[in-house]
Structure formats: C-alpha cells, structure tokens
Design a protein around this motif. Structure first.
Motif, mmCIF file in Angstrom:
data_model
loop_
_atom_site.group_PDB
_atom_site.id
_atom_site.type_symbol
_atom_site.label_atom_id
_atom_site.label_comp_id
_atom_site.label_asym_id
_atom_site.label_seq_id
_atom_site.Cartn_x
_atom_site.Cartn_y
_atom_site.Cartn_z
ATOM 1 N N GLY A 52 0.815 -1.207 0.000
ATOM 2 C CA GLY A 52 0.000 0.000 0.000
ATOM 3 C C GLY A 52 0.847 1.255 0.000
ATOM 4 N N SER A 53 0.186 2.401 0.115
ATOM 5 C CA SER A 53 0.843 3.708 0.076
ATOM 6 C C SER A 53 1.291 4.137 1.472
ATOM 7 C CB SER A 53 -0.121 4.762 -0.484
ATOM 8 O OG SER A 53 -0.467 4.479 -1.821
ATOM 9 N N ALA A 54 2.512 4.628 1.560
ATOM 10 C CA ALA A 54 3.055 5.057 2.846
ATOM 11 C C ALA A 54 2.360 6.312 3.355
ATOM 12 C CB ALA A 54 4.549 5.309 2.719
ATOM 13 N N PHE A 55 1.901 6.243 4.608
ATOM 14 C CA PHE A 55 1.320 7.365 5.331
ATOM 15 C C PHE A 55 2.194 7.535 6.564
ATOM 16 C CE2 PHE A 55 -1.738 9.686 7.912
ATOM 17 C CZ PHE A 55 -2.496 10.391 6.996
ATOM 18 N N VAL A 69 -4.034 10.304 15.645
ATOM 19 C CA VAL A 69 -4.363 11.337 14.661
ATOM 20 C C VAL A 69 -4.236 10.766 13.251
ATOM 21 C CG1 VAL A 69 -3.676 13.575 13.714
ATOM 22 C CG2 VAL A 69 -3.658 13.219 16.199
ATOM 23 N N ALA A 70 -3.171 10.018 13.012
ATOM 24 C CA ALA A 70 -2.931 9.457 11.679
ATOM 25 C C ALA A 70 -4.043 8.503 11.262
ATOM 26 C CB ALA A 70 -1.586 8.732 11.655
ATOM 27 N N ILE A 71 -4.484 7.665 12.165
ATOM 28 C CA ILE A 71 -5.578 6.744 11.853
ATOM 29 C C ILE A 71 -6.825 7.520 11.449
ATOM 30 C CG2 ILE A 71 -7.142 5.008 12.842
ATOM 31 C CD1 ILE A 71 -4.756 4.099 14.594
ATOM 32 N N SER A 72 -7.013 8.680 12.030
ATOM 33 C CA SER A 72 -8.190 9.498 11.744
ATOM 34 C C SER A 72 -8.142 10.154 10.369
ATOM 35 C CB SER A 72 -8.340 10.572 12.826
ATOM 36 O OG SER A 72 -8.465 9.990 14.113
ATOM 37 N N ALA A 99 -9.931 0.055 14.659
ATOM 38 C CA ALA A 99 -10.148 1.361 14.052
ATOM 39 C C ALA A 99 -9.547 1.399 12.646
ATOM 40 C CB ALA A 99 -9.526 2.453 14.922
ATOM 41 N N CYS A 100 -8.376 0.807 12.478
ATOM 42 C CA CYS A 100 -7.727 0.763 11.161
ATOM 43 C C CYS A 100 -8.556 -0.036 10.161
ATOM 44 C CB CYS A 100 -6.333 0.152 11.285
ATOM 45 S SG CYS A 100 -5.108 1.209 12.095
ATOM 46 N N GLY A 104 -10.381 1.129 6.542
ATOM 47 C CA GLY A 104 -9.819 0.591 5.312
ATOM 48 C C GLY A 104 -8.317 0.730 5.199
ATOM 49 N N ILE A 105 -7.646 0.995 6.311
ATOM 50 C CA ILE A 105 -6.188 1.097 6.313
ATOM 51 C C ILE A 105 -5.598 -0.291 6.063
ATOM 52 C CG2 ILE A 105 -4.189 1.620 7.777
ATOM 53 C CD1 ILE A 105 -5.984 3.769 9.124
#
Length: 222
Positions: A52-55, A69-72, A99-100, A104-105
């Motif tokens: 997947g894409s790096a966040f 915050v990032a998960i949100s 939560a992830c 859809g993370i």
C-alpha cells in the motif's frame, strides 16, 4: 509548522496491487537491492502480508497521540509507517487495529512496540513491528504526519509504495513503481528458469556460470 499534511500523491491502485503480487525480497533485489527496512521489523504473524501507500507518522517515544491522529486522517489503502524512537512500549493494540480495519487502512509498520497480538492476528490486520511489549503509552506530544521520515534505515516519503511479507518490508518510490513491477517480473521469470534447469540435473555452478569466477579466485577441488 504544518503538523498534518492530508494531501499526498499516491501511486495508481492497479500498480500497487500488481506490485503486491511479488515478494518483498524479489522487489528489493529487482530494484537494485535498495529499499529494505531494518530486518528487526517483522510481522507479528508470518502469514501477514500487505502492499500500500506510505502514510508517515512521527511519534515521540512512548507516546501514541499522533498515531491516533494518523488513523483518523489516513485513507483506504494506506500503510501507517510509524517512527517512535525504537521504544519497546505497546503503542498499538487490538482497539486501534479495529479502528484501522474500519477505515480501510491496509497495514501498520512501526519501529516501536505493539500488544494484543493474539487479537490482532485473529482480526487479520497486518502489523509489522520491532517490539512486542505490554507497557502502555501516553498521549502528550505533537509530531509530523506525511513528512519525509527516516525509518528502518531508509528515507520514506509519503506516497511511496510499501510491500511487506514474512521476510521483511521494502519501500519503492512512487514514481518507480511501474519499473519495479517490470524488473520484479523479469526476476521471477529468470528464477523459475533456474529452478527448471536444476530439475533437469544442472548444478548451481552451471546455472549461475560460476566456473570461471571460481578458477580466477584459485578454487582447488581434489
């Protein structure tokens, strides 16, 4: 300072999916032996894999505020790359894993610690970490999200494509994904041919053309 950058460029979803069909080791070798994260970062279950894409997320040691915050803000298909100072504290567990999944993370990769690993395995959410630890964390300090990140001996940019499996994790620059796919495909095809030659009775010396090299190095066989 802008803490959270919500607008990042991501690779085409079809290209990400195609890259994900290759192993992390194949991609690493095919793109010139680059992009491999530190080998201590491993999946909590050997069957876990992702692409997947790096966040990117920077947390202070023993603090998971910015992870929440990032998960949100992360989008479906993103991989959370969480730098937290190589601290063995349980910054992520089954509650945040749920939560992830709900958002859809795709996966979480951290140089920190995680806990509730049985529940996360049962949930099926891919988690790669350097530590497993029951110690808790606080929610105190701000940090950057979607800024370039020094992580696992690599520089990871938001939107890079990240592939992980039982052998480790590799990073591919977003603009190099199509090339990495072609190189990985060629490597897989070459290795399949090597295996067929072994089955036909050839030796590694013959398949890999090592005889002249060994002679030059002075190998003596009695």
């Amino acid at each position: 300072m802008i803490h959270v950058k919500t607008k990042i460029d991501r690779a085409d979803k079809d290209l990400i999916a195609e890259l994900g069909t290759f192993s992390a080791a194949t991609i690493h070798e095919a793109q010139g032996r680059k992009g491999s994260l530190h080998p201590a970062i491993k999946p909590i279950d050997r069957d876990m894999k992702f692409c997947g894409s790096a966040f990117t997320v920077k947390c202070h040691p023993r603090d998971n505020l910015m992870l929440q915050v990032a998960i949100s803000y992360a989008q479906p298909g993103d991989v959370l790359i969480v730098s937290s100072g190589d601290q063995a504290a349980g910054q992520f567990g089954d509650v945040l894993a749920n939560a992830c999944v709900a958002r859809g993370i795709t996966a979480l990769v951290t140089d920190g610690g995680v806990r509730d690993t049985r529940e996360i395995r049962e949930l099926g959410f891919p988690v790669f970490s350097k530590h497993v630890c029951i110690e808790g964390t606080v929610k105190e300090s701000l940090g950057p999200i979607n800024h370039p990140l020094v992580f696992g001996d690599q520089v990871v940019y938001p939107g890079d494509v990240v592939k992980g499996d039982c052998d480790g994790v590799v990073v591919v620059r977003r603009e190099e994904v199509a090339e990495a796919i072609e190189l990985s495909r060629a490597r897989d095809e070459a290795e399949a041919e090597y295996i067929e030659r072994y089955k036909r009775g050839e030796t590694p010396l013959e398949v890999s053309n090592l005889t002249a090299l060994l002679e030059a190095k002075g190998l003596v066989v009695e």
